[in-house]
Design a protein around this motif. Sequence first.
Motif, PDB file in Angstrom:
ATOM      1  N   HIS A  36       4.736   6.652   1.288  1.00  0.00           N
ATOM      2  CA  HIS A  36       3.650   5.715   1.605  1.00  0.00           C
ATOM      3  C   HIS A  36       3.780   4.504   0.705  1.00  0.00           C
ATOM      4  N   PRO A  37       3.678   3.296   1.250  1.00  0.00           N
ATOM      5  CA  PRO A  37       3.613   2.936   2.675  1.00  0.00           C
ATOM      6  C   PRO A  37       5.029   2.941   3.258  1.00  0.00           C
ATOM      7  N   VAL A  68      -1.108  -1.975  -8.602  1.00  0.00           N
ATOM      8  CA  VAL A  68      -0.711  -0.822  -7.804  1.00  0.00           C
ATOM      9  C   VAL A  68      -0.299   0.319  -8.723  1.00  0.00           C
ATOM     10  N   HIS A 117       4.826   7.630  -3.603  1.00  0.00           N
ATOM     11  CA  HIS A 117       3.703   7.021  -2.893  1.00  0.00           C
ATOM     12  C   HIS A 117       3.250   5.806  -3.696  1.00  0.00           C
ATOM     13  N   PHE A 119       0.066   3.147  -4.109  1.00  0.00           N
ATOM     14  CA  PHE A 119      -1.331   2.928  -3.754  1.00  0.00           C
ATOM     15  C   PHE A 119      -1.912   1.750  -4.535  1.00  0.00           C
ATOM     16  N   ASP A 120      -2.978   1.161  -3.980  1.00  0.00           N
ATOM     17  CA  ASP A 120      -3.771   0.215  -4.756  1.00  0.00           C
ATOM     18  C   ASP A 120      -4.404   0.977  -5.918  1.00  0.00           C
ATOM     19  N   GLU A 123      -7.125   3.922  -5.831  1.00  0.00           N
ATOM     20  CA  GLU A 123      -7.035   4.703  -4.589  1.00  0.00           C
ATOM     21  C   GLU A 123      -6.254   5.990  -4.795  1.00  0.00           C
ATOM     22  N   GLU A 124      -5.354   6.015  -5.770  1.00  0.00           N
ATOM     23  CA  GLU A 124      -4.383   7.112  -5.897  1.00  0.00           C
ATOM     24  C   GLU A 124      -5.029   8.477  -6.107  1.00  0.00           C
ATOM     25  N   VAL A 127      -6.911  10.163  -2.551  1.00  0.00           N
ATOM     26  CA  VAL A 127      -6.171  10.574  -1.353  1.00  0.00           C
ATOM     27  C   VAL A 127      -5.010  11.489  -1.759  1.00  0.00           C
TER      28      VAL A 127
END
Length: 273
Positions: A36-37, A68, A117, A119-120, A123-124, A127
């Motif tokens: 991701h992404p 990030v 992965h 992430f912002d 956010e990590e 999720v």
Amino acid sequence: MPELPEVETVRRTLLPLVVGKTIERVKVHRSKIIQHPDVATFCERLKGQTIHDIHRRGKFLLFQFDDVVLVSHLRMEGRYIYEKESAPFDQHTHVFFAFTDRTELRYRDVRKFGTMHLFDKGEELRVPPLSKVGREPFDEQFTVSWLSEQLQRTKRTIKATLLDQTIVAGLGNIYVDEVLFRSFIHPERIAATLTTQEIEALHSAIIQTIQEAIEKGGSTVRTYVNTQGKTGTFQTQLYVYGRVNMPCRRCGNPIIKTVVANRGTHYCKYCQI
């Protein structure tokens, strides 16, 4: 597979090498590693980002950039290598983080099972994969009473329960075998049948074993080395793992190997009744 002590050792040896480095570009030679992404977005978002810190959550490394977070799992044989940009590499090197000073952090993985992965920030932890990770052995919330509650909720063996990363984060096959030996607990005991005294011993053994392993740089029983290419030394102190048919360090009887929770399991049938 690297477990908590090995991943923590990788984190500590990476820190002085890459903190403060700014990424100029990212190259990915095996797209499946990037979960991701998508690969193009992954590479684009990391351009110009500076590494400020590296955290760890269970068996995951968390690279802290400007805005990030890169979440990395080494799986079976993943390894980070820090090199000059001009240094040669082999076909098992799959991801290249090129810094502005002409050095690179490279991800090498013979088995190709590792994952990344991006992430912002913030956010990590909300999720997967990190949202499913359980408590750390060094968390204040990792108490005897909390552990007891978790064990009472399952009908699985204690070995299978401790391997479950949604309960205790960072324990794998090596250290589960070791803590069960130190606790005098048979790996096939049903977790819910453990007494309060046994749970107290287990809780203490988890913390003590992991701490000792970190101090020794982890265990090298197959291919594990840290970022600097050095092996761990805790394997010389293992009581049961990898010592099948060798004398128990406690009673002298041979260590047995069987299969529990689909994993090779080492124990002493005299010390762990």
